[in-house]
Scaffold this motif. Structure first.
Motif, PDB file in Angstrom:
ATOM      1  N   HIS A   1       3.612  59.098  56.299  1.00 46.14           N
ATOM      2  CA  HIS A   1       4.903  58.946  55.597  1.00 46.14           C
ATOM      3  C   HIS A   1       4.991  59.831  54.351  1.00 46.14           C
ATOM      4  O   HIS A   1       6.083  59.973  53.789  1.00 46.14           O
ATOM      5  CB  HIS A   1       5.221  57.472  55.266  1.00 46.14           C
ATOM      6  CG  HIS A   1       4.455  56.879  54.116  1.00 46.14           C
ATOM      7  ND1 HIS A   1       4.855  55.716  53.494  1.00 46.14           N
ATOM      8  CD2 HIS A   1       3.320  57.277  53.494  1.00 46.14           C
ATOM      9  CE1 HIS A   1       3.990  55.421  52.517  1.00 46.14           C
ATOM     10  NE2 HIS A   1       3.056  56.338  52.511  1.00 46.14           N
TER      11      HIS A   1
ATOM     12  N   TRP B   1      17.617  63.729  50.792  1.00 49.75           N
ATOM     13  CA  TRP B   1      16.350  62.974  50.835  1.00 49.75           C
ATOM     14  C   TRP B   1      16.237  62.167  49.543  1.00 49.75           C
ATOM     15  O   TRP B   1      15.920  62.703  48.489  1.00 49.75           O
ATOM     16  CB  TRP B   1      15.180  63.954  50.978  1.00 49.75           C
ATOM     17  CG  TRP B   1      13.891  63.313  51.361  1.00 49.75           C
ATOM     18  CD1 TRP B   1      12.926  62.842  50.517  1.00 49.75           C
ATOM     19  CD2 TRP B   1      13.412  63.094  52.703  1.00 49.75           C
ATOM     20  NE1 TRP B   1      11.874  62.326  51.255  1.00 49.75           N
ATOM     21  CE2 TRP B   1      12.149  62.474  52.591  1.00 49.75           C
ATOM     22  CE3 TRP B   1      13.940  63.352  53.970  1.00 49.75           C
ATOM     23  CZ2 TRP B   1      11.396  62.105  53.705  1.00 49.75           C
ATOM     24  CZ3 TRP B   1      13.190  62.996  55.080  1.00 49.75           C
ATOM     25  CH2 TRP B   1      11.930  62.382  54.943  1.00 49.75           C
TER      26      TRP B   1
ATOM     27  N   ASP C   1      14.421  59.622  47.349  1.00 53.92           N
ATOM     28  CA  ASP C   1      13.007  59.231  47.386  1.00 53.92           C
ATOM     29  C   ASP C   1      12.364  59.409  46.009  1.00 53.92           C
ATOM     30  O   ASP C   1      12.808  60.247  45.217  1.00 53.92           O
ATOM     31  CB  ASP C   1      12.281  60.157  48.395  1.00 53.92           C
ATOM     32  CG  ASP C   1      11.055  59.531  49.032  1.00 53.92           C
ATOM     33  OD1 ASP C   1      10.304  58.839  48.336  1.00 53.92           O
ATOM     34  OD2 ASP C   1      10.846  59.767  50.243  1.00 53.92           O
TER      35      ASP C   1
ATOM     36  N   ASP D   1      14.816  56.410  51.259  1.00 53.81           N
ATOM     37  CA  ASP D   1      13.567  55.685  51.004  1.00 53.81           C
ATOM     38  C   ASP D   1      13.845  54.809  49.780  1.00 53.81           C
ATOM     39  O   ASP D   1      14.128  55.328  48.692  1.00 53.81           O
ATOM     40  CB  ASP D   1      12.460  56.718  50.722  1.00 53.81           C
ATOM     41  CG  ASP D   1      11.098  56.099  50.437  1.00 53.81           C
ATOM     42  OD1 ASP D   1      11.040  54.933  50.007  1.00 53.81           O
ATOM     43  OD2 ASP D   1      10.095  56.810  50.633  1.00 53.81           O
TER      44      ASP D   1
ATOM     45  N   HIS E   1       8.576  55.885  56.290  1.00 53.31           N
ATOM     46  CA  HIS E   1       9.366  57.122  56.242  1.00 53.31           C
ATOM     47  C   HIS E   1       8.898  58.202  57.214  1.00 53.31           C
ATOM     48  O   HIS E   1       9.588  59.206  57.384  1.00 53.31           O
ATOM     49  CB  HIS E   1       9.408  57.664  54.810  1.00 53.31           C
ATOM     50  CG  HIS E   1      10.694  58.325  54.459  1.00 53.31           C
ATOM     51  ND1 HIS E   1      11.030  58.693  53.170  1.00 53.31           N
ATOM     52  CD2 HIS E   1      11.758  58.697  55.224  1.00 53.31           C
ATOM     53  CE1 HIS E   1      12.227  59.259  53.170  1.00 53.31           C
ATOM     54  NE2 HIS E   1      12.696  59.280  54.397  1.00 53.31           N
TER      55      HIS E   1
ATOM     56  N   ASP F   1       7.361  63.897  49.917  1.00 46.69           N
ATOM     57  CA  ASP F   1       6.930  63.742  51.314  1.00 46.69           C
ATOM     58  C   ASP F   1       6.717  65.098  51.989  1.00 46.69           C
ATOM     59  O   ASP F   1       7.138  65.341  53.129  1.00 46.69           O
ATOM     60  CB  ASP F   1       7.925  62.868  52.099  1.00 46.69           C
ATOM     61  CG  ASP F   1       7.915  61.406  51.627  1.00 46.69           C
ATOM     62  OD1 ASP F   1       6.984  61.019  50.900  1.00 46.69           O
ATOM     63  OD2 ASP F   1       8.847  60.661  51.980  1.00 46.69           O
TER      64      ASP F   1
END
Ligand SMILES: NC(=[NH2+])NCCC[C@H](N)C(=O)O
Ligand SMILES: [Mn+2]
Ligand SMILES: [Mn+2]
Length: 312
Positions: free
Chosen positions: A150, A131, A133, A236, A106, A137
């Motif tokens: 990442h 995003w 995930d 992700d 990522h 992050d």
């Protein structure tokens, strides 16, 4: 035109693979691009009537597999790969195609989103980054528990991080936290939590999803999206519950289930505003019979308008 390729309501697409895991703490995401192709990504999009160009894979430095230095693992390599991603994403957007990045880990979203942000500025469009995930992050070199880049791309894009990444596109920050909506989050490190709050990141975590349901979450996430909006989806695959998506390096239990994931993609598709996509963190070395890549392809079909009922 009678050509079936022009029947799609989606712009032509260009796919490019970025075979690296320099930003991760587990090896194997470097094999993601090929495994997504093997799972039939190109054919699935073509079956949706989308004009697909597969540009093959980008090239970059090998993974030296070294310990972090001053809070970053492989920073030079991460920068080199991201520069290549930024250039390719920019040229795909310049050709009027919708870029699909096949990661790779990522950290590569820095390059793709820097290019998309510049494109939006030039085209007078509003950018919204979705995003998807398990993780925010949003780490920095002094907060990260791992040194893995990442875990840092959103912070870098918002101007917090090493200069080589925050200024990848020349100026910084590339985006503002207000441009971002995070969905599926359930693992945020201690110091990272503080930073996320400080910057007012809009996080739709698993508890909120459980409490109000995915339909309402997506309505809120997509609020204000109009014909001038460019939606960038950074997917992700560890957003998904590990029971259905085991092939990824940083699995966190209690993730988004199959139906919820489909609804995310369907509601994004309904807006007609998808402008660019990253599919990252698919790791076939940890997968079971390519299930994670097959599921990712299934979800991308929904993102490109495939619906379960008679809505086509
Ligand atoms: N893109 C990812 N899978 N990121 C995982 C990050 C995990 C952890 N928060 C870290 O910074 O090390
Ligand atoms: Mn991630
Ligand atoms: Mn993640």
């Amino acid at each position: 035109m009678s050509d079936s390729r022009s029947s799609s309501k989606y712009p032509p697409v260009a796919i490019f693979g970025v075979p690296t895991d320099v930003g991760a703490g587990t090896r194997g995401a470097s094999m993601g691009p090929e495994t997504l192709r093997v799972a039939g990504l190109v054919e699935a999009l073509q079956a949706r009537g989308v004009d697909v160009q597969d540009c093959g894979n980008l090239e970059g430095p090998r993974n030296p597999w070294q310990a972090p230095v001053e809070g970053y693992r492989h920073l030079d390599e991460v920068v080199a790969w991201n520069r290549a991603v930024m250039e390719t994403s920019a040229s795909v957007l310049g050709d009027g195609r919708l870029p699909i990045l096949l990661g790779g880990d990522h950290c590569l979203a820095v390059g793709s989103i820097v290019a998309v942000a510049r494109h939006c500025r030039d085209a007078g469009k509003k950018l919204r980054v979705l995003w998807l995930d398990a993780h925010a992050d949003f780490n920095t070199h002094d907060l990260t528990p791992s040194g893995n880049v990442h875990g840092m791309p959103v912070a870098c894009l918002c101007g917090i991080g090493p200069r080589a990444l925050t200024h990848l596109g020349g100026d910084a920050p590339a985006i503002s936290p207000a441009d971002v909506r995070q969905i599926g989050i359930r693992s945020v490190d201690q110091g990272e939590k503080r930073l996320v709050k400080e910057h007012g990141l809009d996080i739709y975590d698993m508890r909120y999803i459980d409490e109000v349901g995915m339909k309402r979450v997506m309505e809120e996430v997509l609020e204000g999206v109009d014909e001038d909006t460019h939606l960038h989806v950074s997917f992700d695959v560890d957003m998904l519950d590990p029971a259905i998506a085991p092939g990824t390096g940083t699995r966190v239990p209690g993730g988004v289930d199959y139906r919820e994931a489909q609804l995310i993609m369907e509601m994004i598709a309904d807006t007609g505003r998808l402008g660019s996509l990253d599919i990252v963190e698919v790791n076939p070395a940890l997968d079971l019979r390519n299930a994670t890549a097959v599921l990712a392809v299934d979800l991308v079909e929904s993102l490109f308008g495939k619906s379960t009922l008679m809505r086509d």
